[in-house]
Scaffold this motif. Structure first.
Motif: not given
Length: 337
Positions: A312-315, A317-322, A329-332
């Motif tokens: 959940v934390l990673l997801e 973070l991913a939403l915050g740095i699109g 860049s969630y996969a990255h």
């Protein structure tokens, strides 16, 4: 005879025009001389009832000229007790404005009269008492009143309830067992006749409700607690695991004074950090509570909970740095991790 009933009998006996001899009071109330002496002292000193003894008439009476009339039917209240009652009324009204408040208006008016006689002001309480709500969802007054009526009258309810997880609304018949006020919101613990099991329903998720004539199915209170209160949060069920959380020494100053669950286990480490363990069946609410502590908490176990919190934390973070093009860049991030 209970003390309450006995004190009421004193009022009936001594409120008339004639003075009542001690022997007559003792015989009427079937008490000992020592109990009579204690009762008279309590009514004079604690309840401020102006009981006097008339030597010429050899009896006791209530001096109506000096009476403060500080009573509700059959009861006497001190200044502190009146203040406590009004405070409770304020708290009840604040739980759900417009629901409980109107039902208490007759009592409120009587209490305000008593307060005036004791030099207390209603607006002083409002100015000195602040109740803050967070995350409170609105409940239509008629729904709450129907739920409360059915629960107390032991009647079944027909409801249209929305499952927030799926977004679907189903019609169910339930036997309400108790109302629950949890984190500023109202729930009804009930036997669901559709699922043939105990469930907890958020009242604000009910769009329609009808009180039925059928008697509610009775469920043993211990069974309700075992089913709906054994695990963390509002989600019921038999505990599937224990979550073990470690809070930093700084955050521990707050958390170690909190009660997360009746069966929680805890300890303070040598460095001042705080380790807390709670049982849970459904991790949705637990994950949310863990996330609000950010870097001040570490999930020690179980591994499934630790992984879910990390995911959940990673997801988030991913939403915050699109990348600005609608893709993240969630996969990255996962590759880097």
């Amino acid at each position: 005879m209970s003390e309450f009933v006995r004190l009421f009998e004193y009022k009936q006996l001594l409120s008339g025009r004639r003075a009542v001899p001690r022997a007559d009071i003792i015989k009427r109330l079937e008490i000992s001389p020592a109990t009579f002496k204690r009762d008279i002292a309590k009514m004079r000193d604690q309840l401020h009832v102006p009981i006097k003894f008339d030597r010429d008439r050899d009896g006791y009476y209530i001096d109506q000229d000096n009476s403060n009339d500080n009573e509700l039917p059959g009861l006497w209240f001190t200044q502190q007790e009146i203040l406590a009652l009004v405070t409770v009324q304020q708290l009840l009204s604040s739980l759900e404005p417009g629901l409980l408040g109107p039902k208490l208006k007759p009592l409120q008016a009587r209490l305000e009269d008593l307060m005036d006689k004791h030099g207390l002001k209603q607006h002083d309480i409002a100015a000195r008492l602040r109740i803050v709500h967070a995350g409170k969802r609105q409940v239509p007054p008629q729904l709450f009143e129907q739920a409360a009526h059915a629960t107390m009258a032991r009647k079944r309810l027909a409801i249209h309830h929305m499952n927030r997880q799926t977004g679907e609304t189903q019609e169910r018949e339930i036997s309400p067992q108790r109302l629950v006020h949890y984190r500023d919101n109202w729930y009804v613990d009930a036997w669901c006749h559709l699922r043939d099991d105990l469930r907890s329903f958020s009242i604000d998720a009910i769009s329609a409700m009808r009180v039925l004539e059928e008697q509610a199915k009775e469920v043993d209170p211990k069974a309700i607690d075992d089913r709906l209160g054994a695990s963390y949060g509002i989600f019921g069920g038999k505990p599937k695991a224990w979550a073990t959380l470690k809070f930093t020494p700084q955050r521990a100053r707050w958390v170690k004074g909190e009660r997360w669950h009746p069966m929680q286990e805890s300890r303070v480490e040598a460095d001042g950090s705080y380790v807390l363990s709670v049982p849970y069946a459904d991790d949705r609410e637990l994950v949310g509570d863990i996330l609000r502590f950010g870097a001040d908490v570490q999930v020690l176990g179980p591994l499934t909970l630790k992984r879910k919190v990390s995911k959940v934390l990673l997801e988030s973070l991913a939403l915050g740095i699109g990348d600005g093009g609608g893709q993240t860049s969630y996969a990255h991030i996962k590759d880097r991790d």
